[in-house]
Design a protein around this motif. Structure first.
Motif, PDB file in Angstrom:
ATOM      1  N   PRO A  95       0.816  -1.218   0.000  1.00 48.65           N
ATOM      2  CA  PRO A  95       0.000   0.000   0.000  1.00 48.65           C
ATOM      3  C   PRO A  95       0.852   1.271   0.000  1.00 48.65           C
ATOM      4  O   PRO A  95       1.976   1.280   0.497  1.00 48.65           O
ATOM      5  N   ASP A  96       0.285   2.324  -0.558  1.00 49.70           N
ATOM      6  CA  ASP A  96       0.887   3.652  -0.411  1.00 49.70           C
ATOM      7  C   ASP A  96       0.452   4.258   0.922  1.00 49.70           C
ATOM      8  O   ASP A  96       1.239   4.900   1.609  1.00 49.70           O
ATOM      9  N   ILE A  97      -0.822   4.032   1.255  1.00 51.03           N
ATOM     10  CA  ILE A  97      -1.403   4.600   2.468  1.00 51.03           C
ATOM     11  C   ILE A  97      -2.019   3.482   3.306  1.00 51.03           C
ATOM     12  O   ILE A  97      -2.731   2.614   2.787  1.00 51.03           O
ATOM     13  N   LEU A  98      -1.735   3.514   4.591  1.00 51.43           N
ATOM     14  CA  LEU A  98      -2.285   2.552   5.545  1.00 51.43           C
ATOM     15  C   LEU A  98      -3.146   3.311   6.550  1.00 51.43           C
ATOM     16  O   LEU A  98      -2.645   4.191   7.254  1.00 51.43           O
ATOM     17  N   LEU A  99      -4.440   2.988   6.599  1.00 51.12           N
ATOM     18  CA  LEU A  99      -5.327   3.577   7.599  1.00 51.12           C
ATOM     19  C   LEU A  99      -5.530   2.555   8.709  1.00 51.12           C
ATOM     20  O   LEU A  99      -5.902   1.408   8.442  1.00 51.12           O
ATOM     21  N   VAL A 100      -5.300   2.986   9.959  1.00 51.17           N
ATOM     22  CA  VAL A 100      -5.376   2.076  11.094  1.00 51.17           C
ATOM     23  C   VAL A 100      -6.466   2.562  12.051  1.00 51.17           C
ATOM     24  O   VAL A 100      -6.352   3.629  12.657  1.00 51.17           O
ATOM     25  N   ALA A 101      -7.524   1.752  12.179  1.00 51.67           N
ATOM     26  CA  ALA A 101      -8.685   2.135  12.990  1.00 51.67           C
ATOM     27  C   ALA A 101      -8.854   1.147  14.138  1.00 51.67           C
ATOM     28  O   ALA A 101      -9.754   0.309  14.122  1.00 51.67           O
ATOM     29  N   MET A 102      -7.992   1.229  15.124  1.00 56.82           N
ATOM     30  CA  MET A 102      -8.054   0.303  16.255  1.00 56.82           C
ATOM     31  C   MET A 102      -8.236   1.020  17.591  1.00 56.82           C
ATOM     32  O   MET A 102      -8.184   0.395  18.645  1.00 56.82           O
ATOM     33  N   GLY A 103      -8.424   2.339  17.541  1.00 58.13           N
ATOM     34  CA  GLY A 103      -8.583   3.085  18.776  1.00 58.13           C
ATOM     35  C   GLY A 103      -7.255   3.323  19.467  1.00 58.13           C
ATOM     36  O   GLY A 103      -6.274   2.640  19.215  1.00 58.13           O
TER      37      GLY A 103
END
Length: 253
Positions: A160-168
């Protein structure tokens, strides 16, 4: 931009970048054209308060390449300290701006976090809004420490170019910074509960409440279980005020 060139404000020992959306987007554009991976965090009053007791979290926040102040509480704090931030920014809105940049460049995106199936739904919404983005993978956020290396490998294999991390918080910040040298990406950003919003599981506050900085009140009214967490805001402002008064006394002595 070098760390030395960054203008930052110290709020209870958490160093927040003094930027508006335009400046932050310019930094991201530079990150996407660089050869090293960069991490973005968006602490609000609650997270800054948590960092008062969790020194590892504080260190991780201060090690990020952009530490974007999120929420009205931090804006009020900056005014109390006599160093007002340029404008109120939110992590969700900045994420959407980053996705807009990714769409223009047809970049590759990996979504990490949320309950099983939520990241996929968020990916479908992102694709409908930004058709040029390539969703190259997703994985839920309910994995334990023993599975971390497997998750890192899955992300790296997707390139990936961009990694979005949604784990709080603090899990997402710890994951990004602790594995920064193992992961392959250009920009990683902690986005909290944004996948729930994108997937339609959670609604954002009405626009008029967003504009006047009352999203916190909307979340409290629609999710009463957040009351204990929300109590961090008045405590935060009291602590910031006490910090300012102490500094004023030191100056006058």
């Amino acid at each position: 931009m070098n760390v030395k060139d960054r203008e930052r404000i110290n709020v209870l020992d958490v160093l927040l970048d003094c930027v508006d959306y335009e400046d932050a987007c310019q930094r991201v554009a530079a990150f996407l054209n660089s050869y090293s991976n960069k991490v973005i965090v968006t602490p609000n009053a609650e997270i800054i308060m948590a960092a008062q007791k969790d020194h590892e979290l504080k260190a991780v926040l201060n090690a990020a390449d952009i530490c974007l102040p999120d929420g009205i509480g931090v804006v009020i704090a900056s005014k109390i300290l006599g160093k007002p931030l340029v404008e109120r920014t939110t992590g969700f809105d900045f994420m959407m701006k980053v996705l807009g940049m990714a769409d223009k460049e047809s970049l590759r995106l990996f979504l990490l976090g949320g309950k099983p199936g939520i990241a996929e739904k968020a990916g479908e919404k992102i694709t409908s809004m930004f058709p040029n983005i390539q969703i190259v993978g997703s994985y839920h956020g309910y994995f334990n420490e023993d599975d971390t290396q497997k998750v890192v490998s899955i992300i790296n294999n997707s390139k990936p170019d961009i990694l979005l991390v949604a784990m709080g918080c603090p899990k997402q910040e710890m994951f990004m910074l602790h594995n920064k040298d193992k992961l392959k990406f250009k920009v990683a950003m902690g986005v909290g509960g944004s996948f729930d919003v994108l997937s339609g599981n959670v609604n954002r506050a009405p626009i008029f409440m967003q504009k006047v900085g009352l999203e916190w009140l909307y979340r409290l009214l629609t999710q009463p279980t957040r009351f204990k967490r929300m109590s961090a805001l008045p405590l935060f402002l009291l602590k910031v005020t006490a910090c300012r008064l102490t500094k004023n006394k030191e100056v006058s002595v």
